[in-house]
Design a protein around this motif. Structure first.
Motif, PDB file in Angstrom:
ATOM      1  N   THR A  13     -18.224  64.067 -10.067  1.00 53.76           N
ATOM      2  CA  THR A  13     -19.406  64.818  -9.093  1.00 53.76           C
ATOM      3  C   THR A  13     -20.140  65.881  -9.801  1.00 53.76           C
ATOM      4  N   TYR A  14     -21.525  65.949  -9.915  1.00 48.91           N
ATOM      5  CA  TYR A  14     -22.371  66.859 -10.291  1.00 48.91           C
ATOM      6  C   TYR A  14     -23.437  67.122  -9.192  1.00 48.91           C
ATOM      7  N   ASN A  15     -23.524  68.301  -8.864  1.00 43.27           N
ATOM      8  CA  ASN A  15     -24.529  68.800  -8.032  1.00 43.27           C
ATOM      9  C   ASN A  15     -25.794  68.993  -8.782  1.00 43.27           C
ATOM     10  N   LEU A  16     -26.991  68.247  -8.433  1.00 44.42           N
ATOM     11  CA  LEU A  16     -28.162  68.381  -9.100  1.00 44.42           C
ATOM     12  C   LEU A  16     -29.406  69.062  -8.386  1.00 44.42           C
ATOM     13  N   THR A  17     -30.061  70.020  -9.006  1.00 47.18           N
ATOM     14  CA  THR A  17     -31.149  70.521  -8.000  1.00 47.18           C
ATOM     15  C   THR A  17     -32.312  70.063  -8.918  1.00 47.18           C
ATOM     16  N   ILE A  18     -33.090  69.417  -8.018  1.00 47.90           N
ATOM     17  CA  ILE A  18     -34.639  69.092  -8.731  1.00 47.90           C
ATOM     18  C   ILE A  18     -35.503  69.354  -7.734  1.00 47.90           C
ATOM     19  N   PRO A  19     -36.867  69.526  -8.033  1.00 46.03           N
ATOM     20  CA  PRO A  19     -37.933  69.562  -7.344  1.00 46.03           C
ATOM     21  C   PRO A  19     -38.160  68.758  -6.360  1.00 46.03           C
ATOM     22  N   ASP A  21     -40.780  67.486  -4.936  1.00 48.23           N
ATOM     23  CA  ASP A  21     -41.852  66.535  -5.190  1.00 48.23           C
ATOM     24  C   ASP A  21     -40.957  65.122  -5.873  1.00 48.23           C
ATOM     25  N   ASP A  22     -40.296  65.751  -7.051  1.00 50.48           N
ATOM     26  CA  ASP A  22     -39.654  64.636  -8.030  1.00 50.48           C
ATOM     27  C   ASP A  22     -38.706  63.844  -7.010  1.00 50.48           C
ATOM     28  N   PHE A  23     -37.887  64.583  -6.176  1.00 46.02           N
ATOM     29  CA  PHE A  23     -37.148  63.832  -5.222  1.00 46.02           C
ATOM     30  C   PHE A  23     -37.781  62.813  -4.258  1.00 46.02           C
ATOM     31  N   ASN A  24     -38.929  63.358  -3.841  1.00 47.40           N
ATOM     32  CA  ASN A  24     -39.670  62.335  -2.875  1.00 47.40           C
ATOM     33  C   ASN A  24     -40.211  61.221  -3.558  1.00 47.40           C
ATOM     34  N   GLU A  25     -40.528  61.501  -4.875  1.00 47.39           N
ATOM     35  CA  GLU A  25     -41.175  60.412  -5.633  1.00 47.39           C
ATOM     36  C   GLU A  25     -39.889  59.374  -5.753  1.00 47.39           C
ATOM     37  N   LEU A  26     -38.922  59.995  -6.362  1.00 51.91           N
ATOM     38  CA  LEU A  26     -37.905  58.960  -6.355  1.00 51.91           C
ATOM     39  C   LEU A  26     -37.312  58.172  -5.139  1.00 51.91           C
ATOM     40  N   SER A  30     -37.069  54.313  -4.784  1.00 53.30           N
ATOM     41  CA  SER A  30     -35.842  53.544  -4.410  1.00 53.30           C
ATOM     42  C   SER A  30     -35.934  52.771  -3.007  1.00 53.30           C
ATOM     43  N   HIS A  31     -36.897  53.150  -2.260  1.00 54.99           N
ATOM     44  CA  HIS A  31     -37.272  52.253  -1.152  1.00 54.99           C
ATOM     45  C   HIS A  31     -37.868  50.921  -1.461  1.00 54.99           C
ATOM     46  N   LEU A  32     -38.949  51.375  -2.411  1.00 56.76           N
ATOM     47  CA  LEU A  32     -39.477  49.873  -2.905  1.00 56.76           C
ATOM     48  C   LEU A  32     -39.048  49.257  -3.650  1.00 56.76           C
ATOM     49  N   HIS A  33     -37.785  49.802  -4.523  1.00 53.25           N
ATOM     50  CA  HIS A  33     -36.995  48.559  -5.271  1.00 53.25           C
ATOM     51  C   HIS A  33     -35.953  48.029  -4.010  1.00 53.25           C
ATOM     52  N   THR A  34     -35.467  48.625  -3.139  1.00 52.91           N
ATOM     53  CA  THR A  34     -34.717  48.118  -2.233  1.00 52.91           C
ATOM     54  C   THR A  34     -35.496  46.781  -1.406  1.00 52.91           C
ATOM     55  N   GLN A  35     -36.687  47.220  -0.819  1.00 53.77           N
ATOM     56  CA  GLN A  35     -37.211  46.143  -0.323  1.00 53.77           C
ATOM     57  C   GLN A  35     -37.645  44.936  -1.287  1.00 53.77           C
ATOM     58  N   TYR A  37     -36.237  44.031  -4.212  1.00 54.52           N
ATOM     59  CA  TYR A  37     -35.061  43.294  -4.856  1.00 54.52           C
ATOM     60  C   TYR A  37     -34.036  42.838  -3.973  1.00 54.52           C
ATOM     61  N   ASN A  38     -34.203  43.323  -2.630  1.00 52.92           N
ATOM     62  CA  ASN A  38     -33.284  43.004  -1.500  1.00 52.92           C
ATOM     63  C   ASN A  38     -31.866  43.334  -1.860  1.00 52.92           C
ATOM     64  N   VAL A  39     -31.779  44.455  -2.574  1.00 51.41           N
ATOM     65  CA  VAL A  39     -30.369  45.208  -2.758  1.00 51.41           C
ATOM     66  C   VAL A  39     -30.583  46.965  -2.592  1.00 51.41           C
ATOM     67  N   GLN A  40     -29.663  47.681  -2.196  1.00 57.30           N
ATOM     68  CA  GLN A  40     -29.732  48.785  -1.830  1.00 57.30           C
ATOM     69  C   GLN A  40     -29.981  49.637  -3.337  1.00 57.30           C
ATOM     70  N   VAL A  41     -31.089  50.329  -3.610  1.00 59.96           N
ATOM     71  CA  VAL A  41     -31.248  51.270  -4.591  1.00 59.96           C
ATOM     72  C   VAL A  41     -31.500  52.676  -4.081  1.00 59.96           C
ATOM     73  N   SER A  42     -30.525  53.472  -4.570  1.00 63.36           N
ATOM     74  CA  SER A  42     -30.476  54.703  -3.980  1.00 63.36           C
ATOM     75  C   SER A  42     -31.262  55.768  -5.040  1.00 63.36           C
ATOM     76  N   VAL A  43     -31.776  56.907  -4.530  1.00 59.86           N
ATOM     77  CA  VAL A  43     -32.028  57.899  -5.540  1.00 59.86           C
ATOM     78  C   VAL A  43     -31.126  58.114  -6.603  1.00 59.86           C
ATOM     79  N   ALA A  44     -29.890  58.103  -6.461  1.00 57.10           N
ATOM     80  CA  ALA A  44     -28.802  58.635  -7.254  1.00 57.10           C
ATOM     81  C   ALA A  44     -28.716  57.342  -8.306  1.00 57.10           C
ATOM     82  N   ASP A  45     -28.783  55.886  -7.826  1.00 57.07           N
ATOM     83  CA  ASP A  45     -28.854  54.840  -8.733  1.00 57.07           C
ATOM     84  C   ASP A  45     -30.074  55.076  -9.774  1.00 57.07           C
TER      85      ASP A  45
END
Length: 69
Positions: A13-19, A21-26, A30-35, A37-45
């Motif tokens: 486990t590694y704690n990552l700090t990102i801007p 705006d970058d997180f919101n874009e990711l 992730s939401h777009l890919h989840t919808q 491809y019908n599989v859960q795609v998280s920001v972490a993925d």
């Protein structure tokens, strides 16, 4: 949606700090890919995929350097 087990390897486990705006874009991707491809795609993925691609590029670069030396 239940959180699936996605990593079949030993992990660290590694704690990552990102801007934000970058997180919101990711998060949007992730939401777009989840919808899409019908599989859960998280920001972490997405971050793990990016790291894997980066490491592969680095390995290839090192192999080329070792061959040309």
């Amino acid at each position: 949606m239940v959180r699936p087990i996605k990593l079949n390897k030993e992990t660290k486990t590694y704690n990552l700090t990102i801007p934000i705006d970058d997180f919101n874009e990711l998060s949007k991707y992730s939401h777009l890919h989840t919808q899409r491809y019908n599989v859960q795609v998280s920001v972490a993925d997405l971050i793990r995929s990016a790291v894997s691609l980066y490491l592969e590029d680095m390995r290839q670069e090192e192999e080329q350097r070792n061959v040309t030396v």
